[in-house]
Every structure is written in structure tokens, then in C-alpha cells.
Design a protein around this motif. Structure first.
Motif, PDB file in Angstrom:
ATOM      1  N   GLU A 141      -8.365   5.851  -2.624  1.00 32.47           N
ATOM      2  CA  GLU A 141      -7.542   6.660  -3.527  1.00 32.47           C
ATOM      3  C   GLU A 141      -7.497   6.040  -4.921  1.00 32.47           C
ATOM      4  OE1 GLU A 141      -3.811   8.238  -2.224  1.00 32.47           O
ATOM      5  OE2 GLU A 141      -4.333   7.969  -0.114  1.00 32.47           O
ATOM      6  N   LEU A 168       0.874   6.496  -7.203  1.00 29.05           N
ATOM      7  CA  LEU A 168      -0.446   6.969  -7.634  1.00 29.05           C
ATOM      8  C   LEU A 168      -0.426   8.176  -8.577  1.00 29.05           C
ATOM      9  CD1 LEU A 168      -2.971   6.542  -4.684  1.00 29.05           C
ATOM     10  CD2 LEU A 168      -3.341   5.933  -7.079  1.00 29.05           C
ATOM     11  N   VAL A 190      -6.072   3.365   0.790  1.00 29.44           N
ATOM     12  CA  VAL A 190      -5.503   3.229  -0.558  1.00 29.44           C
ATOM     13  C   VAL A 190      -6.573   2.803  -1.558  1.00 29.44           C
ATOM     14  CG1 VAL A 190      -3.897   1.877  -1.972  1.00 29.44           C
ATOM     15  CG2 VAL A 190      -3.147   2.790   0.230  1.00 29.44           C
ATOM     16  N   LYS A 196       0.780   4.154  -2.958  1.00 29.37           N
ATOM     17  CA  LYS A 196       0.552   5.584  -2.692  1.00 29.37           C
ATOM     18  C   LYS A 196       1.624   6.446  -3.352  1.00 29.37           C
ATOM     19  CE  LYS A 196      -1.343   7.033   1.095  1.00 29.37           C
ATOM     20  NZ  LYS A 196      -1.771   7.343   2.452  1.00 29.37           N
ATOM     21  N   CYS A 215       0.832  -1.209   0.000  1.00 28.03           N
ATOM     22  CA  CYS A 215       0.000   0.000   0.000  1.00 28.03           C
ATOM     23  C   CYS A 215       0.866   1.258   0.000  1.00 28.03           C
ATOM     24  CB  CYS A 215      -0.933  -0.006   1.210  1.00 28.03           C
ATOM     25  SG  CYS A 215      -2.369  -1.097   1.028  1.00 28.03           S
ATOM     26  N   ASP A 216       1.958   1.237   0.759  1.00 26.65           N
ATOM     27  CA  ASP A 216       2.875   2.379   0.765  1.00 26.65           C
ATOM     28  C   ASP A 216       3.467   2.613  -0.623  1.00 26.65           C
ATOM     29  OD1 ASP A 216       2.482   2.919   3.441  1.00 26.65           O
ATOM     30  OD2 ASP A 216       4.219   1.763   4.127  1.00 26.65           O
TER      31      ASP A 216
END
Length: 407
Positions: free
Chosen positions: A84, A29, A81, A26, A22-23
Motif C-alpha cells: 500500500e 494512508l 502495508v 493504514k 502497521c495498523d
């Protein structure tokens, strides 16, 4: 290790992976395409659902404060996430390319999907190593899983790239694991190669880079075998050429798994294959061989590739995922509709690619050399299975749940 200890460890590792992934998402993105965003959404969902599925197995265990924090953080960052990614999909002007279809976990299928799954195939073709057993032990519940499928009317045939283990020994070991089949339903490279040579009425000398078990299979069928040399040769080019260059009337070179393969035997094979009338045949083509779930060793596949590249000859491959084996299999069992068969295996390149080549449905078990994270990262549709399971033991639960819901 107790089942809940194992489940806790799996949950912890999977949660760490979700947070890490997930990091990364991000950070990517701002420049991520719509197609990539959709793919990441599906991928993260699959991993997150695996964690949710494991939690009930720890219901009798008190979570530590650290574990509670880990799970809460995982859930928060996952949904953050995911939101997003949804915003990215809504705002992007990219043309959306349909995502690669992700494999389904058989235990996550609904009642209707389970019915459709069982109704969609009649015959099961399965690998053995990494599915029934590995190098060190029988895989728990594998025999029960195959018998659960057999109870639903499925026909079982096993296809292995391992010709080193004699056929009868393999049949006996399957029987010990409660899987009884006839010899006709056990396919391995040496058997397929013998059938091919008989079919073309082959006569002549065979140079074999293979185990003694395989060479003995050929000798029993009346074929003449040349092998070696296996002695140490002095570091003299003249001595080497005296061994490599031979006038023997070799009409076929066969290469499979050979514990004693050397540079000299490879050079002799290359020498014989320069003759246009020399047939080039291969058995096992695995680049790596799983010993346990976490350990693999070098397989024979790289050596086959070296001979193919250096001779510019295409090999007739009678191990998975060879087309020669696929053609032989479809003919042997009179399969008119390949989509009515299911290929089960533990390796993407050998088992799943082979199943796709045959036109079969495919299912990967995670009891061999592939982990879930590696499976979900695949982008080549030729090695992405339709379904997956943790091991064959999942079919015991699958069939039990299906029967209960259908009662």
C-alpha cells in the motif's frame, strides 16, 4: 535468562510493535504525504529485518502455536502495508523530499561495506557508562568488543561525562574489563576544565557545585574552592539572603553533578554569575542518567539550563555535547580530518550530538538508555547516528566475520 528465551521475548515484542505500527499506518494512508510514506517504509523495514535477524537465535526451540500465528500475521500485515505504501508513492503527486538517512546495523553490512567501514576511521572515541558498564554491572562482551576494534588498528580514547568516579578508579575498572589505556586517553569534565583554567592562567576563587571528587581534583591543581552552604536554613527570606548574598571575590562558577545540590547553592551561583567578569563553566549536562537499560534518574542538565536561562549567560561546557569540549578534543589529539574518527555512545543527545558537532562518524549502542524503536523514530539529523549495534559485543562477531570472509 537463556539466550533463546531472550530472543523469543524480543521477537514477540517486536512482532507486536510491527502489527501495531502497521495498523496506525493504514489509518494514516489516505492523508499521508509521499515523504512520510517513504519514511514509514524504511522504518518498518528496519524493524521487520530485526525480527528476521533474531529468528536464527531460536533455531533449537519449538515455536508455540501462538508464536507461529504471531509471526505469520506480522509477515502478512507487513507486506500488505508495504504494498500500500508503494502504491501511495507511485500515485502521489507530492514533490519527494529525500528521507532522513536511517542508521545501519553493523552486522547487516555486506563484506564490501564492512571493509569500507573499517577503512573509514583510525581513531575511536567512546563513552563509558552504558557502553562498557552501567550502574549495576559490566556490559557483557564490551571489553572483547573494544579489543576486537583495537586488533584492526584502531586507537581508543574514552570520553565520559562522569567526573564523580576518580580517574584512577576508572582506569583500574577498565583494565579489569580487559581495556588498558593510558590516563591521557581518558577524558572527563574535571580534567578538561583544569586544562582550560591553566590555559587561560586563571587565578581567583571558584564557586563549585560539584562532587567532592571533582572539587578535590581542582584543589590538587592549586585552585581555591568555595562551596555550600549545605546546612538547613530557616524559612526566613532574611536568613536566606544572609546566606546567598556574599562578597567573596568569586571569579568562576563551575557546576557539574552534585549529590547535595540545593536551591540555596543554585541561588548563590546565580548571585556570583551576575558579575560580568565571572566565568561560567559546566561539566556533565545529561538531563537523565541511565541506571539500567530500563531505569533512568534525573541528571544535572536541567540545573545548568536553569542557570543559563536565569543569568542569560552562555555556559562553557566541558562535558558532551559541549562545543568547548569539542574544540579542546580536536586540538589535544591534532585531528585534521574529523571524518576519520568514530564516536561510540549510548545516548543520542550527549554522545551522538557531540560526535556530529566534532564532525566524527557516529555509532549508537543499544546497551544503555536508548531502544531501537526510539532510535528509528528520530527526525533530527544531529542525533541520528551513521551506525548502530546492540552492544560492543557485536564487534567481536563483526571482526570475526570480516576476517573469515577476507581470508
Amino acid at each position: 535468562m537463556k539466550i533463546f528465551d531472550f530472543a523469543l521475548e524480543e521477537i514477540y515484542n517486536e512482532a507486536d510493535y510491527v502489527i501495531e505500527r502497521c495498523d496506525e499506518v493504514k489509518m494514516e494512508l489516505p492523508t499521508m504525504s509521499k515523504e512520510k510514506a517513504l519514511s514509514e517504509m524504511e522504518y518498518l523495514k528496519a524493524i521487520y529485518m530485526e525480527i528476521k535477524k533474531l529468528i536464527p537465535k531460536t533455531s533449537n526451540v519449538d515455536f508455540s502455536e501462538d508464536m507461529f500465528f504471531k509471526l505469520n500475521r506480522t509477515e502478512d500485515i507487513y507486506f500488505d502495508v508495504n504494498e500500500e505504501l508503494c502504491n501511495k508513492l507511485e500515485s502521489s503527486n507530492d514533490i519527494l523530499v529525500p528521507p532522513i538517512q536511517q542508521p545501519r546495523n553493523i552486522l547487516s553490512l555486506t563484506k564490501e561495506e564492512k571493509q569500507k567501514f573499517l577503512d573509514s576511521f583510525d581513531r575511536v572515541f567512546s563513552d563509558i557508562d552504558g557502553v562498557v558498564w552501567n550502574a549495576s554491572a559490566v556490559i557483557e562482551g564490551s571489553g572483547d568488543g573494544f579489543n576486537a576494534l583495537r586488533e584492526t588498528g584502531k586507537q581508543l580514547t574514552f570520553i565520559t561525562n562522569n567526573s564523580v568516579r576518580p580517574e584512577q578508579l576508572c582506569l583500574d575498572k577498565l583494565k579489569e574489563n580487559k581495556i588498558e589505556i593510558e590516563a591521557n586517553d581518558l577524558i572527563h569534565p574535571s580534567k578538561s576544565i583544569v586544562e582550560y583554567l591553566k590555559g587561560i592562567k586563571f587565578e581567583g576563587l571558584i564557586y563549585a557545585i560539584a562532587s567532592e571528587s571533582i572539587k578535590n581534583d581542582f584543589r590538587k591543581e592549586g585552585f581555591q574552592i568555595l562551596d555550600g552552604p549545605y546546612e538547613i536554613i530557616g524559612e526566613s527570606f532574611r536568613d536566606l539572603m544572609g546566606v546567598v548574598i556574599g562578597r567573596e571575590p568569586v571569579k568562576a562558577v563551575i557546576i557539574d553533578f552534585d549529590f547535595n545540590l540545593t536551591m540555596t547553592t543554585m541561588m548563590k551561583a546565580h548571585h556570583y554569575l551576575r558579575r560580568p567578569d565571572c566565568i561560567f563553566i559546566g561539566g556533565a549536562s545529561d538531563y537523565t542518567l541511565p541506571v539500567t537499560k530500563d531505569l533512568s534518574v534525573l541528571g544535572p542538565g536541567g540545573f545548568l539550563k536553569v542557570l543559563e536561562d536565569s543569568t542569560r549567560r552562555e555556559i562553557l561546557l566541558f562535558g558532551k555535547p559541549g562545543k568547548a569540549l569539542a574544540d579542546s578534543l580536536l586540538k589535544r589529539y591534532g585531528i585534521e580530518d574529523p571524518s576519520r574518527a568514530m564516536m561510540i555512545g549510548d545516548m543520542l543527545e550527549q554522545d551522538i550530538r557531540f560526535g556530529k558537532l566534532c564532525g566524527f562518524q557516529t555509532l549508537l549502542v543499544l546497551s544503555g538508555g536508548i531502544k531501537l524503536e526510539e532510535l528509528m523514530r528520530q527526525t533530527d539529523p544531529n542525533v541520528i547516528p551513521n551506525y548502530y549495534a546492540n552492544s560492543m559485543k557485536d564487534f567481536v562477531e563483526f571482526v570475526k566475520d570480516y576476517k573469515k570472509s577476507s581470508a
